[in-house]
Design a protein around this motif. Structure first.
Motif, PDB file in Angstrom:
ATOM      1  N   ILE A  56       0.857  -1.192   0.000  1.00  0.00           N
ATOM      2  CA  ILE A  56       0.000   0.000   0.000  1.00  0.00           C
ATOM      3  C   ILE A  56       0.890   1.238   0.000  1.00  0.00           C
ATOM      4  O   ILE A  56       1.719   1.410   0.898  1.00  0.00           O
ATOM      5  N   ALA A  57       0.736   2.092  -1.013  1.00  0.00           N
ATOM      6  CA  ALA A  57       1.531   3.315  -1.120  1.00  0.00           C
ATOM      7  C   ALA A  57       0.593   4.511  -1.266  1.00  0.00           C
ATOM      8  O   ALA A  57      -0.620   4.355  -1.414  1.00  0.00           O
ATOM      9  N   ASP A  58       1.163   5.709  -1.226  1.00  0.00           N
ATOM     10  CA  ASP A  58       0.364   6.925  -1.440  1.00  0.00           C
ATOM     11  C   ASP A  58      -0.340   6.861  -2.794  1.00  0.00           C
ATOM     12  O   ASP A  58       0.276   6.488  -3.807  1.00  0.00           O
ATOM     13  N   ALA A  59      -1.630   7.207  -2.806  1.00  0.00           N
ATOM     14  CA  ALA A  59      -2.365   7.293  -4.070  1.00  0.00           C
ATOM     15  C   ALA A  59      -1.974   8.570  -4.800  1.00  0.00           C
ATOM     16  O   ALA A  59      -1.793   9.623  -4.188  1.00  0.00           O
ATOM     17  N   SER A  60      -1.808   8.464  -6.102  1.00  0.00           N
ATOM     18  CA  SER A  60      -1.504   9.663  -6.894  1.00  0.00           C
ATOM     19  C   SER A  60      -2.782  10.492  -7.066  1.00  0.00           C
ATOM     20  O   SER A  60      -3.899   9.963  -6.969  1.00  0.00           O
ATOM     21  N   SER A 105      -6.810   1.670  -0.985  1.00  0.00           N
ATOM     22  CA  SER A 105      -5.961   2.253  -2.033  1.00  0.00           C
ATOM     23  C   SER A 105      -5.358   3.591  -1.598  1.00  0.00           C
ATOM     24  O   SER A 105      -4.831   4.337  -2.420  1.00  0.00           O
ATOM     25  N   ARG A 106      -5.446   3.880  -0.291  1.00  0.00           N
ATOM     26  CA  ARG A 106      -4.820   5.081   0.265  1.00  0.00           C
ATOM     27  C   ARG A 106      -3.828   4.668   1.348  1.00  0.00           C
ATOM     28  O   ARG A 106      -4.044   3.690   2.065  1.00  0.00           O
ATOM     29  N   SER A 107      -2.759   5.414   1.490  1.00  0.00           N
ATOM     30  CA  SER A 107      -1.811   5.150   2.570  1.00  0.00           C
ATOM     31  C   SER A 107      -2.413   5.586   3.893  1.00  0.00           C
ATOM     32  O   SER A 107      -3.421   6.305   3.922  1.00  0.00           O
ATOM     33  N   ASN A 108      -1.796   5.180   4.995  1.00  0.00           N
ATOM     34  CA  ASN A 108      -2.332   5.554   6.303  1.00  0.00           C
ATOM     35  C   ASN A 108      -2.310   7.066   6.502  1.00  0.00           C
ATOM     36  O   ASN A 108      -3.259   7.645   7.038  1.00  0.00           O
ATOM     37  N   ALA A 109      -1.231   7.700   6.040  1.00  0.00           N
ATOM     38  CA  ALA A 109      -1.149   9.164   6.176  1.00  0.00           C
ATOM     39  C   ALA A 109      -2.277   9.837   5.408  1.00  0.00           C
ATOM     40  O   ALA A 109      -2.870  10.827   5.882  1.00  0.00           O
TER      41      ALA A 109
END
Length: 605
Positions: free
Chosen positions: A18-22, A53-57
């Motif tokens: 899971i990474a930051d969504a663009s 599809s979103r990071s925790n931040a």
């Protein structure tokens, strides 16, 4: 730059799924979630697709946007709209990592009883920053001191090590504990990870056993599990979690709290590494195990966190393929202290034992207890002296007398103990091939796990007992590729085809076996591959699945390993299956047969 770690810690950088969504827009996401929950019912697919599809931040920004735009608490709304395991999973994803860990610890120690395994997993696997953040989150959420709550809810050395982990792993800890157990606390609580890995290597050279074996030998219970978890995390955090995930889903039922906790906490850190370790150690991908063991929206969310099916490719990442090769190489060099459960009896008198056995079988009835206490408490070499003494003093064949006096499983077990190891293996091979049908699993187990010297001795014993070569017997009873594999093992040709295949091609041999082979050939290659990792693991699985249905397998392993590594098998059994081998035997057998097996088992773990 990637760094290969032989223990499956694949890379210097953490690799999540899971990474930051663009093109992230927290206001748009907040509105989408609001629409998914308004009115009658809720759009669960929209919720899970957005959250996973979103990071925790980014999720924290969505929570803030939801509050400012709609004046409501997003987590409260999610709790209201969702239910069951799916609700627990989604709500947990919305918490920050520190608050999620704090809640897991709080739930583990609140109320009656303590979830020691949760405490072990969380505190042994978190780094210093994660521990500090968790302690602060615990204080903020519950108005209490985490260390004080742990101290109040645990005891003994288990408590002491938990406190060391809380105070600053590898940097704190008390100066002196004054007990044997203390040396492990001091070693593991006061050094860097890099330094400790070097210490483990030197320890193994000096002690001729691994630090894990030393812990298993000297500790027990929750303290043993905690120290082993710390060592496993020092060696490889991804492999530690791969094992935990497997245990959460194997067998009947699923430990959903464990599954949720790990999938959430590692999804942005090292889930790709965990997936590779999972597939290196077990026979299926993490993705497929989740798919088979869960259902509905809960399953969909977990699969999104998992991030992909490694079984589809049939290939490792190049780095992981080389790790597999190195692990196979390393396993051949690693010196493991094998520990038996049956040792030579002190003050041994073969003549007295022979007389006692004759007395136990003389007249009406048989004193099974006397027979068991002698046979099960002597080494195999001592039993051979008893056989000779029985013949020279009494003019009788001890084996024939035992066969006439005993019956069923007890007779098979006692006779198996009285044979030499080579005679016993030869007899087991004969039994596996005689009559209608062949016990292919027994053939595989015996031939894969015996050393060249043991196979030579078994060949000679087979020829002597049955006037036929073992090679000829195998060839006449099996066929095709399976026959050729077994014959090569009979001839002591343990090849290195797996290592060379992986080394040259970066292909996953298990996936090639799974896709290109079937039946007994597949089972044979799996057994050979598993044997490179751990004989004790192989035997522990055979025992687990033999109980209740296959007494011959149970007898075969308990007899053949009691003077070699049955203690190691017991420990592996406990670690793999959570229950002890002693408990399984106690619950699945009965009478004198059970009594003999428990003596051979050698104790309760």
């Amino acid at each position: 730059m990637f760094e290969i770690d032989l223990n499956c810690s694949l890379f210097q950088v953490f690799r999540g799924t899971i990474a930051d969504a663009s093109d992230f827009d927290p206001t748009a996401d907040a509105e989408a979630l609001y629409n998914a929950m308004k009115g009658i019912g809720s759009d669960k697919e929209a919720i899970l697709d957005l959250v996973t599809s979103r990071s925790n931040a980014q999720r924290q920004e969505v929570i803030a946007a939801y509050k400012s735009n709609f004046g409501q608490d997003l987590i409260d709304d999610l709790k209201y709209e969702l239910t069951g395991k799916f609700e627990r999973l989604i709500v947990s994803l919305m918490r920050t990592p520190a608050y999620h860990d704090a809640k897991e610890i709080h739930d583990a120690i609140k109320g009656t009883g303590t979830n020691e395994r949760c405490l072990i997993e969380v505190l042994a696997s978190r780094n210093n920053k994660q521990i500090h953040d968790m302690v602060a989150a615990y204080k903020d959420a519950y108005g209490r001191d985490l260390e004080e709550d742990v101290i109040a809810d645990t005891s003994g050395h288990f408590k002491k090590m938990l406190v060391v982990l809380l105070q600053d792993l590898y940097a704190a800890g008390e100066e002196q504990w004054g007990t044997d157990e203390a040396k492990f606390i001091m070693i593991l609580g006061n050094r860097s990870v890099t330094h400790l890995r070097m210490v483990f290597d030197e320890y193994e050279k000096i002690a001729e056993m691994s630090i894990e074996d030393s812990i298993k030998n000297e500790l027990s219970g929750d303290f043993e599990r905690l120290m082993l978890a710390v060592v496993q995390c020092i060696r490889s955090i991804p492999m530690f979690f791969a094992k935990r995930l497997y245990k959460s889903m194997k067998g009947l039922g699923t430990a959903d709290n464990t599954l949720i906790r790990i999938m959430i906490s590692r999804s942005e850190i090292d889930m790709l590494d965990i997936r590779e370790c999972f597939r290196l150690r077990y026979e299926k991908s993490l993705y497929n195990m989740i798919k088979d063991d869960t259902s509905g929206d809960y399953k969909r969310t977990l699969l999104n966190l998992c991030g992909g099916d490694d079984d589809l490719a049939g290939e490792f990442f190049p780095e992981a393929a080389q790790i597999a090769y190195k692990m196979w190489e390393l396993s051949a060099m690693t010196r493991v202290q094998l520990r038996p459960t049956v040792r030579p009896a002190s003050n041994f008198d073969p003549a007295a034992d022979a007389q006692a056995l004759r007395k136990a079988m003389k007249g009406f009835g048989t004193d099974e207890d006397a027979i068991i206490d002698i046979v099960a408490r002597r080494s195999n070499a001592q039993r051979q002296e008893i056989r000779q003494a029985f013949k020279s003093l009494l003019g009788r064949d001890l084996m024939k007398d035992l066969k006439s006096e005993l019956s069923k499983n007890l007779e098979r077990l006692i006779i198996g103990l009285m044979l030499t190891p080579a005679e016993f293996d030869a007899k087991m091979m004969r039994k596996a091939m005689e009559g209608a049908g062949t016990d292919e699993h027994a053939l595989i187990e015996i031939l894969v796990t015996r050393s060249n010297q043991e196979i030579h001795a078994m060949n000679a014993a087979y020829q002597d007992a049955y006037k036929k070569s073992l090679e000829d017997a195998v060839q006449s009873d099996t066929s095709g590729h399976f026959c050729r594999i077994l014959v090569s093992l009979v001839l002591c040709s343990h090849c290195k085809v797996f290592q060379e295949f992986v080394k040259c091609s970066n292909k996953d041999i298990e996936q090639i076996i799974k896709k290109e082979m079937s039946g007994d050939v597949k089972n044979a290659f799996y057994a050979i591959g598993n044997n490179y990792f751990s004989l004790q693991t192989l035997f522990s699985f055979t025992l687990k699945f033999g109980l209740g249905t296959d007494d011959r397998a149970l007898i075969r392993i308990m007899v053949s390993r009691s003077e070699i590594d049955l203690f190691n098998i017991r420990k592996e059994f406990k670690e793999t299956h959570d229950d002890s081998l002693h408990e399984f035997i106690q619950g699945d057998t009965s009478g004198d047969y059970r009594k003999t097996l428990l003596i051979l088992c050698g104790g309760e773990d």
